[in-house]
Design a protein around this motif. Structure first.
Motif, PDB file in Angstrom:
ATOM      1  N   ASN A 262       0.850  -1.183   0.000  1.00  0.00           N
ATOM      2  CA  ASN A 262       0.000   0.000   0.000  1.00  0.00           C
ATOM      3  C   ASN A 262       0.897   1.247   0.000  1.00  0.00           C
ATOM      4  O   ASN A 262       1.376   1.679   1.055  1.00  0.00           O
ATOM      5  CB  ASN A 262      -0.919  -0.003   1.225  1.00  0.00           C
ATOM      6  CG  ASN A 262      -1.909   1.146   1.221  1.00  0.00           C
ATOM      7  OD1 ASN A 262      -1.832   2.048   0.374  1.00  0.00           O
ATOM      8  ND2 ASN A 262      -2.833   1.140   2.159  1.00  0.00           N
ATOM      9  N   ASN A 263       1.102   1.815  -1.167  1.00  0.00           N
ATOM     10  CA  ASN A 263       1.994   2.964  -1.281  1.00  0.00           C
ATOM     11  C   ASN A 263       1.398   4.249  -0.723  1.00  0.00           C
ATOM     12  O   ASN A 263       2.074   5.286  -0.679  1.00  0.00           O
ATOM     13  CB  ASN A 263       2.404   3.163  -2.744  1.00  0.00           C
ATOM     14  CG  ASN A 263       3.315   2.055  -3.235  1.00  0.00           C
ATOM     15  OD1 ASN A 263       4.218   1.630  -2.520  1.00  0.00           O
ATOM     16  ND2 ASN A 263       3.071   1.569  -4.446  1.00  0.00           N
ATOM     17  N   ASP A 264       0.122   4.195  -0.293  1.00  0.00           N
ATOM     18  CA  ASP A 264      -0.454   5.358   0.367  1.00  0.00           C
ATOM     19  C   ASP A 264       0.040   5.486   1.808  1.00  0.00           C
ATOM     20  O   ASP A 264      -0.053   6.550   2.422  1.00  0.00           O
ATOM     21  CB  ASP A 264      -1.985   5.260   0.373  1.00  0.00           C
ATOM     22  CG  ASP A 264      -2.566   5.400  -1.033  1.00  0.00           C
ATOM     23  OD1 ASP A 264      -1.900   6.039  -1.871  1.00  0.00           O
ATOM     24  OD2 ASP A 264      -3.664   4.853  -1.281  1.00  0.00           O
ATOM     25  N   LEU A 265       0.596   4.378   2.336  1.00  0.00           N
ATOM     26  CA  LEU A 265       1.160   4.400   3.685  1.00  0.00           C
ATOM     27  C   LEU A 265       2.627   4.824   3.616  1.00  0.00           C
ATOM     28  O   LEU A 265       3.315   4.551   2.635  1.00  0.00           O
ATOM     29  CB  LEU A 265       1.053   3.020   4.335  1.00  0.00           C
ATOM     30  CG  LEU A 265      -0.368   2.482   4.569  1.00  0.00           C
ATOM     31  CD1 LEU A 265      -0.319   1.040   5.064  1.00  0.00           C
ATOM     32  CD2 LEU A 265      -1.107   3.361   5.574  1.00  0.00           C
ATOM     33  N   LEU A 387       2.663  -2.817  12.698  1.00  0.00           N
ATOM     34  CA  LEU A 387       2.403  -1.939  11.551  1.00  0.00           C
ATOM     35  C   LEU A 387       1.146  -2.392  10.808  1.00  0.00           C
ATOM     36  O   LEU A 387       0.791  -3.583  10.817  1.00  0.00           O
ATOM     37  CB  LEU A 387       3.588  -1.963  10.589  1.00  0.00           C
ATOM     38  CG  LEU A 387       4.933  -1.440  11.125  1.00  0.00           C
ATOM     39  CD1 LEU A 387       6.020  -1.622  10.064  1.00  0.00           C
ATOM     40  CD2 LEU A 387       4.821   0.018  11.547  1.00  0.00           C
ATOM     41  N   PRO A 388       0.479  -1.482  10.130  1.00  0.00           N
ATOM     42  CA  PRO A 388      -0.679  -1.874   9.316  1.00  0.00           C
ATOM     43  C   PRO A 388      -0.254  -2.792   8.178  1.00  0.00           C
ATOM     44  O   PRO A 388       0.845  -2.635   7.609  1.00  0.00           O
ATOM     45  CB  PRO A 388      -1.204  -0.537   8.783  1.00  0.00           C
ATOM     46  CG  PRO A 388      -0.636   0.513   9.687  1.00  0.00           C
ATOM     47  CD  PRO A 388       0.677  -0.001  10.147  1.00  0.00           C
TER      48      PRO A 388
END
Length: 399
Positions: A262-265, A387-388
């Motif tokens: 997830n590159n938004d994280l 971590l998520p």
């Protein structure tokens, strides 16, 4: 005393066994060799027709020929017992040394852990800080005291500094115990293989004994699984003395649904500490592969528990063992046993860690020193567990 959890060792005593019992087995083997040598002297007397039991009659010559072989067979058997005794005695001595080392490490680690817990409690009481999650948090250092104001800051700095030193002492104690565990596994494997090699000589040409019939792969039929070294009777008790008892597996959680990066994280950088007990070259190879994947933007925290098929790794290792015996067993059994012993200390490792998004596929496997593999995986998991899922990960090595 044996609370190994205090230094993060959860599979029991790293150097199990009773040196006195193993030494007693060595003494028994030595005594058996002496008895056999005594019988061999009597057989030589009969074979030479020089004793009170001199043979006469129609079958005397044939019996003499057969009796002439027996002293040689007895000597081979006696020598095998002598070699077993030497291997067992050496292992008992090494086990005594390694147990002293591991237990010293445990005492140091338990003391450091007790002191750390007291300091953590004092720090929390002084600053109002709270920790969350199961177990004891071991991350207290001066950075948590730096933002505070005087007069609390000076007291908190002193407490945090001592806590950090206790945590470092505990980590060193764990490394020492794991090094003892590695040396124990090497010593145990060498002892078992030495006993097996002594048993194998009983089937050598000219000894009058029959060599174990080979399978299609030419490895001994007495092997417990295809491709492993045959275990002669002389090594059966040793195997039980030097190997740890099987642990009943606990119920496992079903695998979590896989996720993607997830590159938004925000990307999180984690470190892996090089330890003295790591196999240096293999550690470097593993970490270089992970750093390359990290630089390519491929690593991320996979949902846990990850889906994995244990049969893939078991079959991978079995094929390598089979290749060893196919190549060496017909003409060099000692080499086959040595390589098999070395293989037993290696793990089929997922080069791209499953917990970092790697595939559970044979193309992702490579042998890695067992303790090095376990420790790297544990260090990574401790850094990413909260971590998520899908969090991008970057890897760094700390020497």
């Amino acid at each position: 005393m044996d609370d190994w959890h205090a230094i993060d060792i959860y599979d029991g005593d790293p150097t199990p066994g009773t040196p006195a019992s193993i030494q007693a087995m060595a003494t028994s083997s030595q005594r058996r060799a002496q008895e056999i040598n005594g019988h061999a002297a009597g057989l030589r007397s009969v074979a030479a027709n020089s004793g009170a039991m001199r043979l006469r009659g129609d079958y005397a010559a044939k019996i003499d020929r057969e009796l002439g072989r027996l002293p040689g067979e007895a000597k081979v058997l006696a020598d095998a017992y002598v070699d077993c005794a030497a291997a067992l005695s050496a292992f008992a001595k090494e086990l005594t040394r390694l147990q002293a080392r591991s237990r010293s490490a445990l005492r140091i680690g338990m003391t450091a852990e007790s002191q750390y817990r007291g300091l953590l409690q004092r720090f929390c009481g002084l600053t109002g800080m709270r920790t969350y999650g199961p177990g004891v948090w071991h991350g207290l250092d001066e950075s948590y005291a730096a933002p505070l104001r005087e007069p609390v800051r000076s007291q908190a700095l002193a407490i945090a500094r001592n806590a950090r030193l206790c945590a470092e002492e505990r980590r060193k104690a764990r490394a020492s115990a794991l090094q003892a565990k590695y040396e124990y596994e090497v010593a145990a494997a060498l002892c078992v293989r030495a006993v097996q090699a002594a048993g194998m000589r009983l089937g050598a040409p000219g000894s009058g004994r029959t060599e174990p019939a080979p399978t299609r792969s030419r490895a001994p039929r007495s092997a417990t699984r295809r491709g492993s070294a045959g275990k002669p009777r002389v090594g059966a008790r040793v195997q039980g003395a030097v190997e740890k008892p099987a642990v009943t597996p606990s119920a496992k959680k079903p695998p979590a649904k896989p996720v993607v990066r997830n590159n938004d994280l925000s990307e999180v950088t984690i470190t892996v500490q090089r330890e003295p007990f790591h196999a240096r070259a293999q550690f470097d190879r593993k970490m270089n592969a992970l750093k390359k994947l990290s630089d390519e933007g491929k690593l991320f925290k996979q949902a846990n528990p990850v889906a994995r098929d244990k049969k893939i790794t078991d079959d991978y290792k079995a094929r390598i063992r089979q290749m060893i015996f196919d190549k060496y067993w017909p003409h060099d059994k000692e080499m086959a046993n040595r390589l098999s012993a070395r293989l037993s200390l290696q793990h089929p490792d997922h080069v791209w860690e499953l917990q970092l998004g790697g595939a559970d596929d044979v193309s992702n496997l490579k042998l890695l020193h067992g303790l090095t593999n376990v420790d790297i995986g544990k260090q990574i998991w401790q850094k990413i567990m909260k971590l998520p899922d899908g969090t991008p990960i970057r890897i760094e090595v700390v020497d």
